[in-house]
Design an enzyme around this catalytic site. Structure first.
Site, PDB file in Angstrom:
ATOM      1  N   ASN A  34     -80.992 112.154  -8.691  1.00 49.52           N
ATOM      2  CA  ASN A  34     -82.218 112.459  -7.937  1.00 49.52           C
ATOM      3  C   ASN A  34     -83.462 112.316  -8.815  1.00 49.52           C
ATOM      4  O   ASN A  34     -84.564 112.630  -8.380  1.00 49.52           O
ATOM      5  CB  ASN A  34     -82.146 113.863  -7.306  1.00 49.52           C
ATOM      6  N   GLY A  84     -76.982 117.828 -13.095  1.00 44.86           N
ATOM      7  CA  GLY A  84     -77.209 119.260 -13.148  1.00 44.86           C
ATOM      8  C   GLY A  84     -78.457 119.553 -13.951  1.00 44.86           C
ATOM      9  O   GLY A  84     -79.029 118.651 -14.577  1.00 44.86           O
ATOM     10  N   LEU A  85     -78.864 120.805 -13.892  1.00 44.15           N
ATOM     11  CA  LEU A  85     -80.023 121.238 -14.683  1.00 44.15           C
ATOM     12  C   LEU A  85     -79.495 121.841 -15.980  1.00 44.15           C
ATOM     13  O   LEU A  85     -78.429 122.470 -15.987  1.00 44.15           O
ATOM     14  CB  LEU A  85     -80.839 122.261 -13.893  1.00 44.15           C
ATOM     15  N   SER A 126     -69.644 122.522 -21.612  1.00 42.72           N
ATOM     16  CA  SER A 126     -70.397 122.759 -22.845  1.00 42.72           C
ATOM     17  C   SER A 126     -69.675 123.788 -23.697  1.00 42.72           C
ATOM     18  O   SER A 126     -68.998 124.681 -23.167  1.00 42.72           O
ATOM     19  CB  SER A 126     -71.783 123.295 -22.456  1.00 42.72           C
ATOM     20  N   TYR A 151     -77.554 129.201 -17.158  1.00 37.02           N
ATOM     21  CA  TYR A 151     -77.076 127.824 -17.364  1.00 37.02           C
ATOM     22  C   TYR A 151     -75.625 127.841 -17.847  1.00 37.02           C
ATOM     23  O   TYR A 151     -74.747 127.183 -17.279  1.00 37.02           O
ATOM     24  CB  TYR A 151     -77.955 127.076 -18.382  1.00 37.02           C
ATOM     25  N   LYS A 155     -71.848 126.668 -15.972  1.00 34.93           N
ATOM     26  CA  LYS A 155     -70.800 125.764 -16.485  1.00 34.93           C
ATOM     27  C   LYS A 155     -69.434 126.437 -16.409  1.00 34.93           C
ATOM     28  O   LYS A 155     -68.446 125.817 -16.021  1.00 34.93           O
ATOM     29  CB  LYS A 155     -71.111 125.375 -17.938  1.00 34.93           C
ATOM     30  N   PHE A 180     -70.161 119.659 -27.815  1.00 37.88           N
ATOM     31  CA  PHE A 180     -70.851 120.489 -28.794  1.00 37.88           C
ATOM     32  C   PHE A 180     -72.338 120.101 -28.733  1.00 37.88           C
ATOM     33  O   PHE A 180     -72.923 120.180 -27.678  1.00 37.88           O
ATOM     34  CB  PHE A 180     -70.112 120.449 -30.137  1.00 37.88           C
ATOM     35  N   ASN A 201     -84.355 121.746 -27.905  1.00 34.66           N
ATOM     36  CA  ASN A 201     -83.261 121.487 -28.846  1.00 34.66           C
ATOM     37  C   ASN A 201     -83.787 120.983 -30.186  1.00 34.66           C
ATOM     38  O   ASN A 201     -84.878 120.427 -30.285  1.00 34.66           O
ATOM     39  CB  ASN A 201     -82.274 120.490 -28.238  1.00 34.66           C
ATOM     40  N   SER A 218     -90.354 125.275 -35.906  1.00 32.95           N
ATOM     41  CA  SER A 218     -90.049 126.691 -36.132  1.00 32.95           C
ATOM     42  C   SER A 218     -88.550 126.791 -36.353  1.00 32.95           C
ATOM     43  O   SER A 218     -87.767 126.398 -35.473  1.00 32.95           O
ATOM     44  CB  SER A 218     -90.411 127.525 -34.908  1.00 32.95           C
TER      45      SER A 218
HETATM   46  P1  NAD Z   1     -80.115 115.094 -18.329  1.00 31.79           P
HETATM   47  O1  NAD Z   1     -81.024 116.088 -17.708  1.00 31.79           O
HETATM   48  O2  NAD Z   1     -80.697 114.038 -19.169  1.00 31.79           O
HETATM   49  O3  NAD Z   1     -79.205 114.411 -17.212  1.00 31.79           O
HETATM   50  C1  NAD Z   1     -78.841 115.069 -16.012  1.00 31.79           C
HETATM   51  C2  NAD Z   1     -79.178 114.132 -14.873  1.00 31.79           C
HETATM   52  O4  NAD Z   1     -78.806 114.744 -13.638  1.00 31.79           O
HETATM   53  C3  NAD Z   1     -80.668 113.807 -14.786  1.00 31.79           C
HETATM   54  O5  NAD Z   1     -80.833 112.420 -14.709  1.00 31.79           O
HETATM   55  C4  NAD Z   1     -81.129 114.498 -13.510  1.00 31.79           C
HETATM   56  O6  NAD Z   1     -82.180 113.799 -12.877  1.00 31.79           O
HETATM   57  C5  NAD Z   1     -79.845 114.513 -12.697  1.00 31.79           C
HETATM   58  N1  NAD Z   1     -79.758 115.599 -11.705  1.00 31.79           N
HETATM   59  C6  NAD Z   1     -80.031 116.918 -11.886  1.00 31.79           C
HETATM   60  N2  NAD Z   1     -79.787 117.598 -10.761  1.00 31.79           N
HETATM   61  C7  NAD Z   1     -79.319 116.698  -9.858  1.00 31.79           C
HETATM   62  C8  NAD Z   1     -78.892 116.793  -8.511  1.00 31.79           C
HETATM   63  N3  NAD Z   1     -78.891 117.967  -7.875  1.00 31.79           N
HETATM   64  N4  NAD Z   1     -78.504 115.667  -7.875  1.00 31.79           N
HETATM   65  C9  NAD Z   1     -78.524 114.463  -8.508  1.00 31.79           C
HETATM   66  N5  NAD Z   1     -78.929 114.316  -9.785  1.00 31.79           N
HETATM   67  C10 NAD Z   1     -79.302 115.422 -10.449  1.00 31.79           C
HETATM   68  O7  NAD Z   1     -79.013 115.928 -19.155  1.00 31.79           O
HETATM   69  P2  NAD Z   1     -77.912 115.419 -20.189  1.00 31.79           P
HETATM   70  O8  NAD Z   1     -78.282 115.935 -21.514  1.00 31.79           O
HETATM   71  O9  NAD Z   1     -77.646 113.988 -19.999  1.00 31.79           O
HETATM   72  O10 NAD Z   1     -76.676 116.283 -19.686  1.00 31.79           O
HETATM   73  C11 NAD Z   1     -75.720 115.755 -18.794  1.00 31.79           C
HETATM   74  C12 NAD Z   1     -74.701 116.849 -18.469  1.00 31.79           C
HETATM   75  O11 NAD Z   1     -74.116 117.321 -19.674  1.00 31.79           O
HETATM   76  C13 NAD Z   1     -75.326 118.074 -17.795  1.00 31.79           C
HETATM   77  O12 NAD Z   1     -74.419 118.556 -16.833  1.00 31.79           O
HETATM   78  C14 NAD Z   1     -75.469 119.059 -18.927  1.00 31.79           C
HETATM   79  O13 NAD Z   1     -75.418 120.384 -18.484  1.00 31.79           O
HETATM   80  C15 NAD Z   1     -74.238 118.726 -19.768  1.00 31.79           C
HETATM   81  N6  NAD Z   1     -74.382 119.099 -21.176  1.00 31.79           N
HETATM   82  C16 NAD Z   1     -75.460 118.632 -21.889  1.00 31.79           C
HETATM   83  C17 NAD Z   1     -75.621 119.015 -23.210  1.00 31.79           C
HETATM   84  C18 NAD Z   1     -76.803 118.521 -24.006  1.00 31.79           C
HETATM   85  O14 NAD Z   1     -77.089 119.098 -25.042  1.00 31.79           O
HETATM   86  N7  NAD Z   1     -77.503 117.500 -23.604  1.00 31.79           N
HETATM   87  C19 NAD Z   1     -74.673 119.863 -23.819  1.00 31.79           C
HETATM   88  C20 NAD Z   1     -73.581 120.299 -23.071  1.00 31.79           C
HETATM   89  C21 NAD Z   1     -73.435 119.907 -21.736  1.00 31.79           C
HETATM   90  C1  UD1 Z   2     -78.567 125.077 -26.907  1.00 30.90           C
HETATM   91  C2  UD1 Z   2     -78.240 126.034 -25.787  1.00 30.90           C
HETATM   92  C3  UD1 Z   2     -76.868 125.689 -25.216  1.00 30.90           C
HETATM   93  C4  UD1 Z   2     -76.836 124.224 -24.789  1.00 30.90           C
HETATM   94  C5  UD1 Z   2     -77.205 123.352 -25.989  1.00 30.90           C
HETATM   95  C6  UD1 Z   2     -77.266 121.903 -25.658  1.00 30.90           C
HETATM   96  C7  UD1 Z   2     -79.440 128.104 -26.325  1.00 30.90           C
HETATM   97  C8  UD1 Z   2     -79.297 129.538 -26.705  1.00 30.90           C
HETATM   98  N1  UD1 Z   2     -78.283 127.401 -26.268  1.00 30.90           N
HETATM   99  O1  UD1 Z   2     -77.569 125.213 -27.894  1.00 30.90           O
HETATM  100  O2  UD1 Z   2     -76.578 126.518 -24.108  1.00 30.90           O
HETATM  101  O3  UD1 Z   2     -75.529 123.881 -24.328  1.00 30.90           O
HETATM  102  O4  UD1 Z   2     -78.511 123.746 -26.466  1.00 30.90           O
HETATM  103  O5  UD1 Z   2     -78.308 121.620 -24.778  1.00 30.90           O
HETATM  104  O6  UD1 Z   2     -80.513 127.616 -26.046  1.00 30.90           O
HETATM  105  N2  UD1 Z   2     -83.354 125.601 -33.702  1.00 30.90           N
HETATM  106  C9  UD1 Z   2     -84.453 125.880 -34.468  1.00 30.90           C
HETATM  107  N3  UD1 Z   2     -85.687 125.472 -34.020  1.00 30.90           N
HETATM  108  C10 UD1 Z   2     -85.860 124.806 -32.848  1.00 30.90           C
HETATM  109  C11 UD1 Z   2     -84.715 124.514 -32.064  1.00 30.90           C
HETATM  110  C12 UD1 Z   2     -83.482 124.938 -32.514  1.00 30.90           C
HETATM  111  O7  UD1 Z   2     -84.339 126.479 -35.534  1.00 30.90           O
HETATM  112  O8  UD1 Z   2     -87.004 124.479 -32.485  1.00 30.90           O
HETATM  113  C13 UD1 Z   2     -82.022 125.990 -34.195  1.00 30.90           C
HETATM  114  C14 UD1 Z   2     -81.282 126.958 -33.277  1.00 30.90           C
HETATM  115  O9  UD1 Z   2     -81.578 128.294 -33.593  1.00 30.90           O
HETATM  116  C15 UD1 Z   2     -79.816 126.580 -33.557  1.00 30.90           C
HETATM  117  C16 UD1 Z   2     -79.879 125.076 -33.870  1.00 30.90           C
HETATM  118  O10 UD1 Z   2     -81.240 124.813 -34.250  1.00 30.90           O
HETATM  119  O11 UD1 Z   2     -79.346 127.246 -34.713  1.00 30.90           O
HETATM  120  C17 UD1 Z   2     -79.526 124.198 -32.685  1.00 30.90           C
HETATM  121  O12 UD1 Z   2     -80.314 124.593 -31.561  1.00 30.90           O
HETATM  122  P1  UD1 Z   2     -80.301 123.770 -30.182  1.00 30.90           P
HETATM  123  O13 UD1 Z   2     -80.499 122.338 -30.447  1.00 30.90           O
HETATM  124  O14 UD1 Z   2     -81.237 124.444 -29.243  1.00 30.90           O
HETATM  125  O15 UD1 Z   2     -78.798 123.933 -29.669  1.00 30.90           O
HETATM  126  P2  UD1 Z   2     -77.935 125.256 -29.420  1.00 30.90           P
HETATM  127  O16 UD1 Z   2     -78.709 126.480 -29.651  1.00 30.90           O
HETATM  128  O17 UD1 Z   2     -76.646 125.104 -30.145  1.00 30.90           O
END
Ligand code: NAD
Ligand code: UD1
Length: 340
Positions: A34, A84-85, A126, A151, A155, A180, A201, A218
């Site tokens: 979407n 997903g979000l 995740s 969030y 999951k 991870f 992140n 930070s």
């Molecule tokens: P992303 O936001 O880049 O991709 C998600 C996509 O889903 C987007 O393109 C968004 O437009 C679409 N979307 C959201 N809601 C929707 C809906 N209701 N219908 C249709 N499309 C929809 O995120 P990503 O980083 O590519 O993550 C992909 C998946 O992996 C997600 O489910 C996320 O929770 C999971 N995940 C991501 C991370 C990460 O750090 N990126 C870590 C663990 C799990």
């Molecule tokens: C975060 C989410 C987790 C999600 C994952 C991937 C939280 C509490 N957890 O994980 O649910 O699945 O992202 O999207 O948000 N850090 C800094 N400064 C920053 C950003 C991060 O010091 O500006 C540190 C954090 O404290 C952590 C590490 O960097 O120790 C990684 O952080 P991040 O990339 O946000 O991932 P997670 O916290 O592991």
């Protein structure tokens, strides 16, 4: 063998890299997205890289009629479910949006799949489902914990729904992939992560500091019981992650039930190690300041990736240096992400 794969959320960060890998492997790909957190430009770039295009359907996984029409029109063999979000902080502010998009949306998708007799599914979970881990590294038989935000809970709920589904109907073949910390970008520099607003992140934040969009990083706490006091995570290159999906897809083609696999490298790095690896790869200084811990963060978290190695024949191949170089190339050539 060529398959038709429906990729929900395929225009997003991990979905676009996986769509590329699927097309390169010769599969037909139908992307449903979407565009809530992505741009169609990512799929145009995928086509530029591999010379093949995915079929794009703009729409929502909560739209049952649309899903039914997709399953009726294309002969789908399997679904990779990324949609997903994913913003942790936003999920605390807007829990219902997260439960509706992630949980209700997944239920609608699974209903449409069952109605169309499509039972092969790969779900993006995740490491957050492990909560505060009791042991390190984390293997798949570690009990799931209590995620600290809506969030993470969404999951875990979807994982539980999938287990119930599989018990009720043995034809389901489900891969639950617990990622991870996905980082990096395709080596072409054409696709990568394009966060909305200020990144939450670590690596997107570091690279926006390096490119001059943000002033300084930070670092959330330097008093954790870790190598240098800063948080330790298992960062995994998004191209390795995409490859893991292809391996999981092949595995569930012959195995029914729910299978959980960690996708991580097995190696943890601290925040300060990440900063210095980035500085070395990019040849720039990343200013930072130590600030108090971020609520909900754990000290350290890394995967035991042996199950995926044994059962999928998968392991991460990209080094930390690759992750940094690829992130920097993507960031430098696309300072405004896909919108330029
Ligand atoms: P992303 O936001 O880049 O991709 C998600 C996509 O889903 C987007 O393109 C968004 O437009 C679409 N979307 C959201 N809601 C929707 C809906 N209701 N219908 C249709 N499309 C929809 O995120 P990503 O980083 O590519 O993550 C992909 C998946 O992996 C997600 O489910 C996320 O929770 C999971 N995940 C991501 C991370 C990460 O750090 N990126 C870590 C663990 C799990
Ligand atoms: C975060 C989410 C987790 C999600 C994952 C991937 C939280 C509490 N957890 O994980 O649910 O699945 O992202 O999207 O948000 N850090 C800094 N400064 C920053 C950003 C991060 O010091 O500006 C540190 C954090 O404290 C952590 C590490 O960097 O120790 C990684 O952080 P991040 O990339 O946000 O991932 P997670 O916290 O592991």
């Amino acid at each position: 063998m060529k398959h038709s794969i429906l990729v929900t959320g395929g225009a997003g960060y991990i979905g676009s890299h996986t769509t590329l890998a699927l097309l390169e492997a010769g599969h037909e790909v139908i992307v449903l997205d979407n565009l809530a957190n992505s741009s169609l430009e990512s799929l145009r770039r995928v086509e530029r890289i591999c010379g093949k295009a995915a079929t794009f359907v703009e729409g929502d996984i909560r739209d049952r009629a649309l899903l039914d029409s997709i399953f009726a029109r294309y002969s789908i063999d399997a679904v990779l479910h990324f949609a997903g979000l994913k913003a942790v902080g936003e999920s605390v502010q807007q829990p219902l949006a997260y439960y509706e998009n992630n949980v209700s949306g997944s239920v609608v998708l699974f209903q449409a799949m069952a109605a169309a007799s499509v039972f092969n599914l790969v779900f993006s979970s995740s490491a957050t489902v492990y909560g505060e881990p009791k042991q390190m590294p984390i293997s798949e038989d570690c009990p799931t914990g209590t995620p600290t935000n809506p969030y993470g809970r969404s999951k875990l709920m979807i994982e539980e729904i999938l287990r119930d589904l599989s018990l009720s109907e043995p034809r389901w073949s489900i891969a639950v992939l617990r990622y991870f910390n996905p980082v990096g970008a395709h080596s072409s520099g054409l696709i990568g992560e394009d966060p909305n607003g200020i990144p939450n992140n670590l690596l997107p934040y570091i690279s926006q500091v390096a490119v001059g969009k943000l002033q300084k990083l930070s670092v959330y706490g330097d008093d954790y019981p870790t190598v240098d006091g800063t948080g330790v995570r298992d960062y995994i290159h998004v191209v390795d992650l995409a490859d893991g999906h292809l391996k999981a897809l092949a595995a569930i083609a012959t195995e029914q039930g729910v299978h959980v696999w960690n996708l991580g490298t097995g190696q943890g790095y601290s925040v300060l190690q990440m900063v210095s690896a980035f500085e070395q790869a990019a040849g720039v200084t990343v200013p930072y300041a130590i600030v108090p811990r971020r609520g909900g963060d754990i000290a350290e978290c890394w995967a035991d990736p042996k199950k995926a190695a044994h059962e999928l024949g998968w392991q991460a191949k990209h080094s930390l240096d690759d992750m940094m170089h690829d992130t920097w190339r993507w960031q430098q050539s696309n300072p405004n992400g896909f919108s330029q």
